[in-house]
Design a protein around this motif. Structure first.
Motif, mmCIF file in Angstrom:
data_model
loop_
_atom_site.group_PDB
_atom_site.id
_atom_site.type_symbol
_atom_site.label_atom_id
_atom_site.label_comp_id
_atom_site.label_asym_id
_atom_site.label_seq_id
_atom_site.Cartn_x
_atom_site.Cartn_y
_atom_site.Cartn_z
ATOM 1 N N TYR A 104 0.917 -1.354 0.116
ATOM 2 C CA TYR A 104 0.018 -0.067 0.054
ATOM 3 C C TYR A 104 0.875 1.111 -0.067
ATOM 4 C CZ TYR A 104 -3.459 3.445 1.691
ATOM 5 O OH TYR A 104 -4.361 4.320 1.746
ATOM 6 N N LEU A 105 1.875 1.322 0.842
ATOM 7 C CA LEU A 105 2.862 2.366 0.865
ATOM 8 C C LEU A 105 3.571 2.451 -0.104
ATOM 9 C CD1 LEU A 105 3.386 4.567 3.173
ATOM 10 C CD2 LEU A 105 4.968 3.047 4.245
ATOM 11 N N MET A 106 4.273 1.377 -0.808
ATOM 12 C CA MET A 106 5.009 1.535 -1.923
ATOM 13 C C MET A 106 4.428 2.311 -3.040
ATOM 14 S SD MET A 106 6.898 -1.607 -3.904
ATOM 15 C CE MET A 106 7.596 -2.416 -2.242
ATOM 16 N N GLU A 107 3.017 1.678 -3.265
ATOM 17 C CA GLU A 107 2.357 2.284 -4.508
ATOM 18 C C GLU A 107 2.267 3.733 -4.341
ATOM 19 O OE1 GLU A 107 -2.091 1.469 -5.603
ATOM 20 O OE2 GLU A 107 -0.978 -0.470 -5.230
ATOM 21 N N GLN A 108 2.069 4.341 -3.115
ATOM 22 C CA GLN A 108 1.899 5.935 -3.143
ATOM 23 C C GLN A 108 3.160 6.485 -2.965
ATOM 24 O OE1 GLN A 108 -1.159 7.250 -0.266
ATOM 25 N NE2 GLN A 108 -1.554 5.185 0.525
ATOM 26 N N LEU A 109 4.006 5.859 -2.396
ATOM 27 C CA LEU A 109 5.493 6.572 -2.048
ATOM 28 C C LEU A 109 6.118 6.764 -3.517
ATOM 29 C CD1 LEU A 109 6.829 5.492 1.097
ATOM 30 C CD2 LEU A 109 6.164 7.562 0.763
ATOM 31 N N ASN A 110 5.912 5.582 -4.266
ATOM 32 C CA ASN A 110 6.620 5.546 -5.786
ATOM 33 C C ASN A 110 6.159 6.478 -6.619
ATOM 34 O OD1 ASN A 110 8.424 3.635 -4.929
ATOM 35 N ND2 ASN A 110 7.726 2.023 -5.828
ATOM 36 N N GLN A 111 4.797 6.842 -6.042
ATOM 37 C CA GLN A 111 4.160 7.970 -7.278
ATOM 38 C C GLN A 111 4.848 9.596 -6.709
ATOM 39 O OE1 GLN A 111 0.062 8.081 -6.879
ATOM 40 N NE2 GLN A 111 -0.028 5.675 -7.419
ATOM 41 N N ILE A 112 5.535 9.559 -5.795
ATOM 42 C CA ILE A 112 5.964 10.992 -5.445
ATOM 43 C C ILE A 112 7.247 11.090 -6.207
ATOM 44 C CG2 ILE A 112 7.074 12.637 -3.549
ATOM 45 C CD1 ILE A 112 5.440 10.817 -1.696
ATOM 46 N N ASP A 113 7.490 12.231 -7.000
ATOM 47 C CA ASP A 113 8.518 12.317 -7.836
ATOM 48 C C ASP A 113 9.592 12.629 -6.786
ATOM 49 O OD1 ASP A 113 10.225 12.967 -10.210
ATOM 50 O OD2 ASP A 113 9.639 15.047 -10.049
ATOM 51 N N ILE A 147 11.092 10.096 -5.118
ATOM 52 C CA ILE A 147 11.210 8.993 -3.915
ATOM 53 C C ILE A 147 11.259 7.586 -4.525
ATOM 54 C CG2 ILE A 147 9.697 7.781 -2.263
ATOM 55 C CD1 ILE A 147 10.986 10.263 -1.209
ATOM 56 N N GLN A 148 11.890 6.797 -4.185
ATOM 57 C CA GLN A 148 11.702 5.137 -4.903
ATOM 58 C C GLN A 148 12.094 4.167 -3.574
ATOM 59 O OE1 GLN A 148 12.051 4.004 -8.212
ATOM 60 N NE2 GLN A 148 11.639 2.159 -6.898
ATOM 61 N N VAL A 149 11.110 3.516 -3.274
ATOM 62 C CA VAL A 149 11.031 2.627 -2.250
ATOM 63 C C VAL A 149 11.920 1.368 -2.652
ATOM 64 C CG1 VAL A 149 9.700 1.008 -0.885
ATOM 65 C CG2 VAL A 149 8.867 3.002 -1.350
ATOM 66 N N MET A 150 12.765 0.927 -1.919
ATOM 67 C CA MET A 150 13.588 -0.510 -2.323
ATOM 68 C C MET A 150 12.660 -1.328 -2.911
ATOM 69 S SD MET A 150 14.999 -3.262 0.444
ATOM 70 C CE MET A 150 13.419 -4.115 0.642
ATOM 71 N N LYS A 151 13.400 -1.835 -4.218
ATOM 72 C CA LYS A 151 12.344 -2.522 -5.172
ATOM 73 C C LYS A 151 12.384 -3.937 -4.770
ATOM 74 C CE LYS A 151 11.889 -3.235 -10.043
ATOM 75 N NZ LYS A 151 12.588 -2.977 -11.244
ATOM 76 N N TYR A 186 11.990 -6.468 7.290
ATOM 77 C CA TYR A 186 12.615 -5.743 8.516
ATOM 78 C C TYR A 186 12.722 -4.268 8.733
ATOM 79 C CZ TYR A 186 16.441 -4.520 11.807
ATOM 80 O OH TYR A 186 17.118 -3.897 12.891
ATOM 81 N N VAL A 187 13.109 -3.583 7.638
ATOM 82 C CA VAL A 187 12.942 -2.242 7.783
ATOM 83 C C VAL A 187 12.546 -1.664 6.436
ATOM 84 C CG1 VAL A 187 14.707 -1.307 9.483
ATOM 85 C CG2 VAL A 187 15.631 -1.881 7.098
ATOM 86 N N TYR A 188 12.049 -0.536 6.133
ATOM 87 C CA TYR A 188 11.484 -0.117 4.940
ATOM 88 C C TYR A 188 12.162 0.841 4.452
ATOM 89 C CZ TYR A 188 7.232 0.835 1.840
ATOM 90 O OH TYR A 188 6.299 0.545 0.829
ATOM 91 N N PRO A 189 13.369 0.585 3.377
ATOM 92 C CA PRO A 189 14.109 1.826 3.110
ATOM 93 C C PRO A 189 13.600 2.510 1.829
ATOM 94 C CG PRO A 189 15.147 -0.436 2.822
ATOM 95 C CD PRO A 189 13.782 -0.672 3.246
ATOM 96 N N ILE A 190 13.464 3.785 1.962
ATOM 97 C CA ILE A 190 13.502 4.676 0.820
ATOM 98 C C ILE A 190 14.813 5.397 0.180
ATOM 99 C CG2 ILE A 190 10.897 4.714 1.079
ATOM 100 C CD1 ILE A 190 11.245 7.728 2.231
ATOM 101 N N VAL A 191 14.714 5.794 -1.041
ATOM 102 C CA VAL A 191 15.887 6.641 -1.514
ATOM 103 C C VAL A 191 15.270 7.815 -2.191
ATOM 104 C CG1 VAL A 191 17.772 6.672 -3.114
ATOM 105 C CG2 VAL A 191 17.088 4.299 -2.223
ATOM 106 N N PHE A 192 15.642 8.915 -1.706
ATOM 107 C CA PHE A 192 15.080 10.062 -2.071
ATOM 108 C C PHE A 192 16.145 10.901 -2.853
ATOM 109 C CE2 PHE A 192 16.702 13.767 0.420
ATOM 110 C CZ PHE A 192 17.443 13.296 1.318
ATOM 111 N N GLU A 193 15.721 11.772 -3.774
ATOM 112 C CA GLU A 193 16.391 12.787 -4.563
ATOM 113 C C GLU A 193 16.607 14.289 -4.002
ATOM 114 O OE1 GLU A 193 15.595 12.664 -9.059
ATOM 115 O OE2 GLU A 193 15.008 10.588 -8.715
ATOM 116 N N PRO A 194 17.611 14.484 -3.299
ATOM 117 C CA PRO A 194 17.775 15.846 -2.863
ATOM 118 C C PRO A 194 17.019 16.953 -3.462
ATOM 119 C CG PRO A 194 19.651 14.662 -2.427
ATOM 120 C CD PRO A 194 18.899 13.859 -3.351
ATOM 121 N N GLU A 195 17.620 16.946 -4.851
ATOM 122 C CA GLU A 195 17.064 18.043 -5.703
ATOM 123 C C GLU A 195 15.801 18.153 -5.926
ATOM 124 O OE1 GLU A 195 19.191 15.777 -6.629
ATOM 125 O OE2 GLU A 195 18.533 14.718 -8.333
ATOM 126 N N LYS A 196 15.097 17.304 -5.595
ATOM 127 C CA LYS A 196 13.552 17.191 -5.770
ATOM 128 C C LYS A 196 12.795 17.613 -4.378
ATOM 129 C CE LYS A 196 13.223 15.233 -10.119
ATOM 130 N NZ LYS A 196 13.256 14.067 -10.345
#
Ligand SMILES: Cc1ncc(COP(=O)(O)O)c(C=O)c1O
Length: 404
Positions: free
Chosen positions: A270-279, A281-285, A296-306
Motif C-alpha cells: 500500500y505504502l509503496m504504491e503511494q510513495l513511488n508516485q512521488i517524484d 522517491i523510490q522505495v526499495m524494489k 525488517y525495515v522499509y528503506p526509501i531513496v530520495f533525490e535531494p534536488e526534488k
C-alpha cells in the motif's frame, strides 16, 4: 486537520507482547530449568522446542539456536572450516556483524557493491571479486529483500564456494518459492530486539545437512557431540547456547509472527504504491523472483534536488520531529574505521582485501556510496499501523517538497 495534529497519533511500538510471553517466562522460572542443558543432559523445553518450531517455520531440516545473530554467522563459518586468510565475499550494505563475524574466524571479508534498485548484493559483481583465496559468499537479504540466490548459487557451484545466507532481516522471506536460508549451506538469523522475530537477543543457524548441523551444534556447545557424554569434547567449541528465557519469549513471538507478517506485507505494498508516485522517491524494489518478503525495515531513496536540496539527516530529522519514526541506513562497510584503518589482527594478510586506506574510498563502491547518501529507513513497526497513519507519512513527505 493539519498534518501536525494528525502526527500526534502514535505509531505502534516494538516489541509487542501479551500474557503469553509472561506465562512462558514465569514457567521457566518456576520450573528451575534455567538452561537447555546439553542433549545428554536435557534440561528445560523451550530451546529444544524452539529449534524444532523455527526449523519447521523456515522449512529447514535443522536449526541450532544460539545467543545472537553475530555468533550464528561465526558458527556457520567455523563449521564450514573457513578461517585463517580465507576470503569471504560480503555485501557492503549491511550491519557490521555480517563481516566482523568473518574477522572473528580470522578470515578476510571482501566487500561487494549493491544493486541500485533492490539494495542487496549485486550478483553480477561477485565473479570479479573471486580469487584463489575465496572460500565463501555471505549474501545478506537486506530489509528482508532476497539476493538473487539462483544466480549466486550457480557462481558458488562453479567456483566451489560455500554460501552462508545472512537472513537476520529476512524471517519469512521467500525467493522463487524457497525460504531464504535454504539456498546455501546455511542460513543465519538474528532475534535481537529490533528484529521482526525477537527474544531481546538471540540467533539461529538453519541448514539441511545433518553432518553440518552436528558440526555447528558442536561448535556452539563446547565441542560436545549430540547425545554424547557431557564431558566428551572432541573438537574445539565454545558456549553460544541460547538461554531458556530467550527461547520462551521467542516461542510466544513466533505464534504472533504470521499475522504480523501478513499485515506488514499488505501495508508495505500500500505504502509503496503511494510513495513511488512521488517524484524523487523510490522505495526499495523487491528483487524479481521474490515470492514473500519479511520487511525488517522499509528503506526509501530520495533525490535531494526534488526536495529543495534537503540533506539526508535533515530529511529524516524532519520526519522524526513530525512523529514519524525514521532512521539513517547502515553506513557501507568499506568506510567503517574498523576496516579502513586495517589495525585488526596481527599475522593476517589483509593486503589483498578490497578495503583499507585508499581502497576504502567511496569511488571504489559507487552504487552503495550514492545510495547511502540518499537513503533513510522506516522501522518495520510502521507497517503494523493503520492505513490512515501510512497516508500521513505520504502526505508529510509530499509537504517536504515545499519546505525550506
Ligand atoms: C544483517 C545483520 N547481520 C547480523 C546481525 C547480528 O545480529 P545480532 O545483533 O543478533 O548479533 C545483524 C543485527 O542487527 C544484522 O542486521
Amino acid at each position: 486537520m493539519s498534518f501536525k495534529q494528525n502526527a500526534k497519533i502514535k505509531f505502534p511500538k516494538w516489541p509487542i507482547s501479551d500474557e503469553n510471553e509472561i506465562k512462558n517466562l514465569t514457567d521457566v522460572i518456576k520450573s528451575g530449568d534455567w538452561w537447555c542443558g546439553s542433549p545428554g543432559l536435557h534440561q528445560g523445553e523451550h530451546v529444544w522446542r524452539f529449534q524444532e518450531e523455527f526449523a519447521k517455520f523456515q522449512e529447514a531440516s535443522h536449526c541450532i539456536a544460539v545467543f545472537n545473530g553475530t555468533v550464528a554467522i561465526e558458527s556457520a563459518l567455523m563449521a564450514l572450516n573457513i578461517g585463517l586468510g580465507d576470503e569471504v565475499i560480503v555485501s557492503d550494505y549491511t550491519f557490521v556483524a555480517s563481516a566482523s563475524a568473518a574477522i572473528a574466524t580470522n578470515a578476510v571479508p571482501i566487500f561487494c557493491d549493491i544493486d541500485r534498485d533492490t539494495l542487496v548484493m549485486d550478483v553480477n559483481k561477485i565473479e570479479s571479486l573471486i580469487t584463489k583465496r575465496t572460500k565463501a559468499i555471505i549474501p545478506v537479504h537486506l530489509a528482508g529483500n532476497p539476493v538473487e540466490m539462483d544466480v549466486l548459487m550457480e557462481i558458488a557451484t562453479k567456483f566451489n564456494l560455500h554460501v552462508i545466507e545472512d537472513c537476520s532481516h529476512a524471517h519469512g522471506s521467500r525467493y522463487k518459492g524457497k525460504r531464504v536460508g535454504n539456498w546455501g549451506d546455511a542460513g543465519t538469523f538474528s532475534f535481537q530486539a529490533s528484529k521482526i522475530l525477537t527474544g531481546g537477543e538471540g540467533g539461529a543457524v538453519i541448514c539441511n545437512s545433518k553432518d553440518l548441523a552436528d558440526k555447528i551444534y558442536s561448535y556452539t556447545d563446547c565441542g560436545r557431540i549430540i547425545n554424547g557424554y557431557g564431558y566428551k569434547h572432541d573438537t574445539y567449541g565454545t558456549n553460544y547456547r541460547m538461554t531458556e528465557y530467550q527461547a520462551a519469549v521467542l516461542r510466544a513471538q513466533l505464534k504472533k509472527f504470521p499475522a504480523q507478517h501478513d499485515l506488514r506485507n499488505e501495508n508495505a505494498s500500500y505504502l509503496m504504491e503511494q510513495l513511488n508516485q512521488i517524484d524523487g522517491i523510490q522505495v526499495m524494489k523487491p528483487t524479481s523472483g521474490t515470492t514473500e518478503l519479511g520487511w525488517y525495515v522499509y528503506p526509501i531513496v530520495f533525490e535531494p534536488e526534488k526536495f529543495n536540496g534537503l540533506t539526508k539527516s535533515k530529511f529524516y530529522k524532519k520526519l522524526n520531529r513530525a512523529g514519524i519514526p525514521t532512521d539513517d541506513c547502515y553506513p557501507p562497510l568499506h568506510g567503517l574505521e574498523c576496516f579502513k584503518n586495517i589495525v585488526l589482527k596481527k599475522n593476517i594478510d589483509y593486503s589483498k582485501a578490497n578495503w583499507g586506506n585508499t581502497k576504502s574510498e567511496d569511488i571504489n563502491f559507487p552504487i552503495v556510496s550514492d545510495i547511502y547518501a540518499r537513503s533513510v529507513e522506516f522501522p518495520h513497526e510502521i507497517l503494523l499501523a493503520s492505513k490512515e497513519m501510512l497516508d500521513l507519512i505520504v502526505k508529510f513527505i509530499i509537504s517536504l517538497k515545499k519546505s525550506d
